[in-house]
Design an enzyme around this catalytic site. Structure first.
Site: not given
Ligand code: AP5
Length: 190
Positions: A13, A87, A126, A132, A143
């Protein structure tokens, strides 16, 4: 354009949202980044959020919605891409109410589909590079469970509204982006 981008943890994402905003000149709003900024500031809210994030659970809707509203109000009129929000169904409904009030409804919901083993591998990579704090294997499994239980139903919510598109998220970052360009009908060479 106003877009919501969805998908499991590690589905890409954040990576794809960063590429989309470059082409469409949108505001990239990631609730994960907003929360990590609050954690880095060391505020009371940040400390509370960190404990929840490190367990892989969702931070309370009130906290996240407050941060989001503040961020949306400080943005311009060019449109935005929301990454990591909504979410759960309660957040999706609250978002509709908020955006209706601001006169800026969501126009496109984009779901990135990637199988679980692949996202676990990406996040493990990562974790080794960036460390992280919620990228430990145990937290990642939680997660993913939270995603399946609470976030996956949001995909149907947008399907019922008739604004959902799905793209396959495997392959290289560039391959996935080309699929998204097709869905969003982004013209020209990238
Ligand atoms: P990346 O692009 O970072 O993927 P992502 O889907 O954004 O993954 P995240 O782990 O950041 O998502 P998340 O939803 O768990 O975390 P968030 O920060 O929203 O890619 C991941 C990795 O893969 C990177 O290293 C990238 O380079 C690599 N990659 C990407 N595409 C690739 C490809 N095609 N091929 C190979 N490699 C690739 O949330 C974190 C925490 O915050 C949550 O768990 C929760 O506690 C809290 N939180 C956030 N939003 C909310 C909300 N709305 N409500 C409540 N709690 C929330």
């Amino acid at each position: 354009m106003r877009i919501v981008i969805m998908g499991a943890p590690g589905s890409g994402k954040g990576t794809q949202a960063a590429l989309i905003v470059k082409e469409l000149d949108l505001d990239h709003i990631s609730t994960g980044d907003l929360l990590r900024a609050a954690v880095a500031e060391g505020s009371k809210l940040g400390l509370k959020a960190k404990q929840v994030m490190d367990r892989g659970e969702l931070v309370s809707d009130d906290i996240v919605l407050g941060l989001l509203e503040q961020r949306l109000r400080s943005g311009g009129d060019a449109g935005f891409i929301l990454d990591g929000f909504p979410r759960n169904i309660a957040q999706a409904k609250a978002l509709d109410t908020l955006l209706e009030r601001l006169g800026q409804p969501v126009e496109e919901a984009l779901q990135i589909d990637v199988d679980e083993e692949q996202v676990v591998q990406r996040i493990a990579k990562r974790a080794a590079l960036e460390g992280r704090s919620d990228d430990t294997e145990e937290t990642v499994r939680n997660r993913l469970k939270v995603y399946a239980d609470q976030t996956a139903p949001v995909v149907d919510y947008y399907a019922h509204k008739g604004i959902l598109s799905r793209v396959l998220g495997d392959g290289s970052i560039e391959e996935v982006f080309q699929r998204i360009r097709g869905v969003l009908q982004i013209q020209g060479d990238s």
